[in-house]
Scaffold this active site. Structure first.
Site, PDB file in Angstrom:
ATOM      1  CB  THR A  73     -12.878   1.551  -6.173  1.00 46.40           C
ATOM      2  OG1 THR A  73     -11.560   1.591  -5.613  1.00 46.40           O
ATOM      3  CG2 THR A  73     -13.125   2.814  -6.976  1.00 46.40           C
ATOM      4  CG  ASN A 148      -5.781   4.522   3.108  1.00 45.80           C
ATOM      5  OD1 ASN A 148      -6.553   5.252   3.726  1.00 45.80           O
ATOM      6  ND2 ASN A 148      -5.230   4.901   1.976  1.00 45.80           N
ATOM      7  CD  GLN A 177      -5.949  -0.622   4.203  1.00 45.89           C
ATOM      8  OE1 GLN A 177      -5.342  -1.569   4.722  1.00 45.89           O
ATOM      9  NE2 GLN A 177      -5.716  -0.250   2.955  1.00 45.89           N
ATOM     10  CB  SER A 197     -10.983  -4.301  -0.798  1.00 47.98           C
ATOM     11  OG  SER A 197     -10.146  -4.658  -1.860  1.00 47.98           O
ATOM     12  CB  ALA A 198     -11.233  -9.932  -2.148  1.00 48.91           C
ATOM     13  CG  HIS A 199      -6.751  -6.140  -3.260  1.00 51.89           C
ATOM     14  ND1 HIS A 199      -5.647  -5.355  -3.067  1.00 51.89           N
ATOM     15  CD2 HIS A 199      -7.746  -5.303  -3.605  1.00 51.89           C
ATOM     16  CE1 HIS A 199      -5.963  -4.089  -3.297  1.00 51.89           C
ATOM     17  NE2 HIS A 199      -7.235  -4.029  -3.625  1.00 51.89           N
ATOM     18  CB  THR A 235     -21.821 -12.693 -15.563  1.00 53.76           C
ATOM     19  OG1 THR A 235     -22.863 -12.662 -16.537  1.00 53.76           O
ATOM     20  CG2 THR A 235     -21.498 -14.127 -15.194  1.00 53.76           C
ATOM     21  CB  CYS A 322      -4.609   4.228  -4.503  1.00 55.04           C
ATOM     22  SG  CYS A 322      -4.935   3.087  -3.190  1.00 55.04           S
TER      23      CYS A 322
HETATM   24  N1  PMP Z   1     -10.684   2.081   0.699  1.00 52.43           N
HETATM   25  C1  PMP Z   1      -9.493   1.995   1.292  1.00 52.43           C
HETATM   26  C2  PMP Z   1      -9.330   2.508   2.697  1.00 52.43           C
HETATM   27  C3  PMP Z   1      -8.412   1.442   0.607  1.00 52.43           C
HETATM   28  O1  PMP Z   1      -7.208   1.379   1.206  1.00 52.43           O
HETATM   29  C4  PMP Z   1      -8.598   0.961  -0.709  1.00 52.43           C
HETATM   30  C5  PMP Z   1      -7.455   0.333  -1.493  1.00 52.43           C
HETATM   31  N2  PMP Z   1      -6.358   1.161  -1.674  1.00 52.43           N
HETATM   32  C6  PMP Z   1      -9.868   1.073  -1.288  1.00 52.43           C
HETATM   33  C7  PMP Z   1     -10.887   1.632  -0.550  1.00 52.43           C
HETATM   34  C8  PMP Z   1     -10.134   0.602  -2.697  1.00 52.43           C
HETATM   35  O2  PMP Z   1     -10.267  -0.800  -2.743  1.00 52.43           O
HETATM   36  P1  PMP Z   1     -10.176  -1.603  -4.112  1.00 52.43           P
HETATM   37  O3  PMP Z   1      -8.729  -1.733  -4.425  1.00 52.43           O
HETATM   38  O4  PMP Z   1     -10.830  -2.941  -3.810  1.00 52.43           O
HETATM   39  O5  PMP Z   1     -10.955  -0.875  -5.145  1.00 52.43           O
END
Ligand code: PMP
Length: 381
Positions: A73, A148, A177, A197-199, A235, A322
């Site tokens: 984001t 996504n 994605q 995005s790491a997660h 940091t 989201c």
């Molecule tokens: N872009 C896409 C296509 C996503 O699917 C997401 C996560 N839902 C994001 C951006 C946002 O990533 P983050 O959760 O790291 O802020």
């Protein structure tokens, strides 16, 4: 993950990989600030720089091109908020691309998708023509690598070729994605900026990266310190970054496993359609990520499906996680021009490194019960 649960929501967030967990546990005891010159500081710096090399390696870039952020984001907002004269953006981008584009107050041209969920190159060319007719200098084009919700892969390299013809156009891609699910080389994509995005690839939540073309500078969004070569103040999240680096390496190694995932997804779709012939796979006609399926079951609200699957021990989502909480059709499916009834009944099932045959069997057993009861209900109604 408890063995009684089946997690099929990797596009919302992927379970933490053991490699990422181990790297984070090691980093917990690094006391120094990576900006400090003493030994403790240098130890923390080394953790950050090793992770930077690993993330860079996933995309075939130099480590100096990687800027760590608090997530995709922030990476998307950094680019979209950088003060453009005009922005061309596909209508199926993530909210973290669309919202800052609209908040800029500049000329925003939205590019439509076709019914399969793919942005067509001729639609991008038409948007460029439109921008030129309006005499608004096109400055930024944002096009994601893969969606996504549907997993549909977008023609980023072709858009980059068009952008080069155009001249002064910066191309941003949200690769969140796609990373770790299909091979991605920054230079082959031909983009100027890219977000990660790491997660989504088995790292921790709350860390990501903005990847910049060598030599390109974007005015930083977060200012107030010289970290990340003055490109992102604050940091560094050393623990999160350590996990991100380890997850990036593991995801790269695991790309070979994606053919297994594609087979599991294929079985899931085939059998789900056999069990409920009225169901539809959204985006099936377009090239897609191997792990994602967007299944619509007309007559059933997606929110109800999510709850019923949850009660059956299965985690899936209705449209983008989201934006869930907001009841209504997903903006992505609406942008594809899908009929409202279809869009409102669409669930997203997303597989990943933890997914097994048993997970697919569990999904299909629940689907059979849920879709079966719905078919009966329809026959009576
Ligand atoms: N872009 C896409 C296509 C996503 O699917 C997401 C996560 N839902 C994001 C951006 C946002 O990533 P983050 O959760 O790291 O802020």
């Amino acid at each position: 993950m408890s063995s009684t649960r089946t997690y099929l929501d990797h596009n919302a967030t992927a379970p933490l990989r053991p490699e990422a967990r181990a790297a984070m546990l090691d980093a917990l005891d690094a006391v120094g600030n990576p900006s400090s010159v003493h030994a403790e500081g240098r130890k923390a710096r080394a953790i950050v720089e090793e992770a930077r090399e690993r993330v860079a390696d996933l995309l075939g870039v130099a480590p100096s091109q990687v800027v760590f952020t608090s997530g995709a984001t922030e990476a998307n907002c950094s680019v979209l908020r950088a003060g453009w004269g005009s922005i061309l953006v596909s209508g199926i981008e993530h909210e973290s691309v669309l919202a800052p584009a609209r908040a800029n107050g500049c000329d925003v041209i939205e590019i439509a998708t076709d019914a399969s969920g793919a942005v067509r190159v001729d639609a991008i060319a038409a948007a460029l023509e439109k921008a030129s007719a309006r005499n608004s200098e096109p400055a930024l084009l944002a096009l994601q690598v893969a969606n996504n919700e549907t997993g549909v892969v977008q023609p980023v390299a072709a858009a980059a070729a068009l952008a080069r013809e155009w001249g002064d156009l910066v191309l941003h891609t949200d690769a969140v994605q796609a990373a770790g699910r299909i091979p991605l080389m920054f230079d082959e994509l031909g983009v100027d900026t890219l977000s990660l995005s790491a997660h989504k690839l088995g790292g921790p939540k709350g860390v990501g990266a903005l990847v910049l073309k060598d030599g390109l500078d974007i005015a930083p969004l977060v200012i107030g310190g010289g970290q990340e070569r003055r490109r992102r103040a604050g940091t560094e999240n050393v623990i999160g970054i350590a996990g991100f680096g380890a997850a990036a390496s593991a995801a790269k190694q695991d790309l070979a496993d994606m053919s297994r995932i594609a087979e599991l997804r294929g079985r899931l779709e085939r059998e789900a359609l056999e069990l409920a012939p009225g169901a539809r796979v959204i985006g099936a006609d377009a090239p897609r990520l191997p792990n994602t399926t967007c299944l619509a079951l007309p007559g059933m609200a997606a929110e109800t499906l999510v709850i019923r699957f949850d009660l059956a021990g299965i985690a899936i989502s209705a449209g983008a996680a989201c934006s869930s909480g907001k009841v209504g059709a997903s903006t992505v499916l609406a942008a594809m021009g899908l009929p409202d009834e279809l869009a409102r009944s669409a669930i997203r099932v997303s597989l990943g490194w933890t997914t097994t045959e048993q997970d697919i069997a569990a999904f299909l057993a629940a689907w059979s019960a849920i879709a079966g009861s719905q078919q009966q209900h329809r026959a009576v109604a």
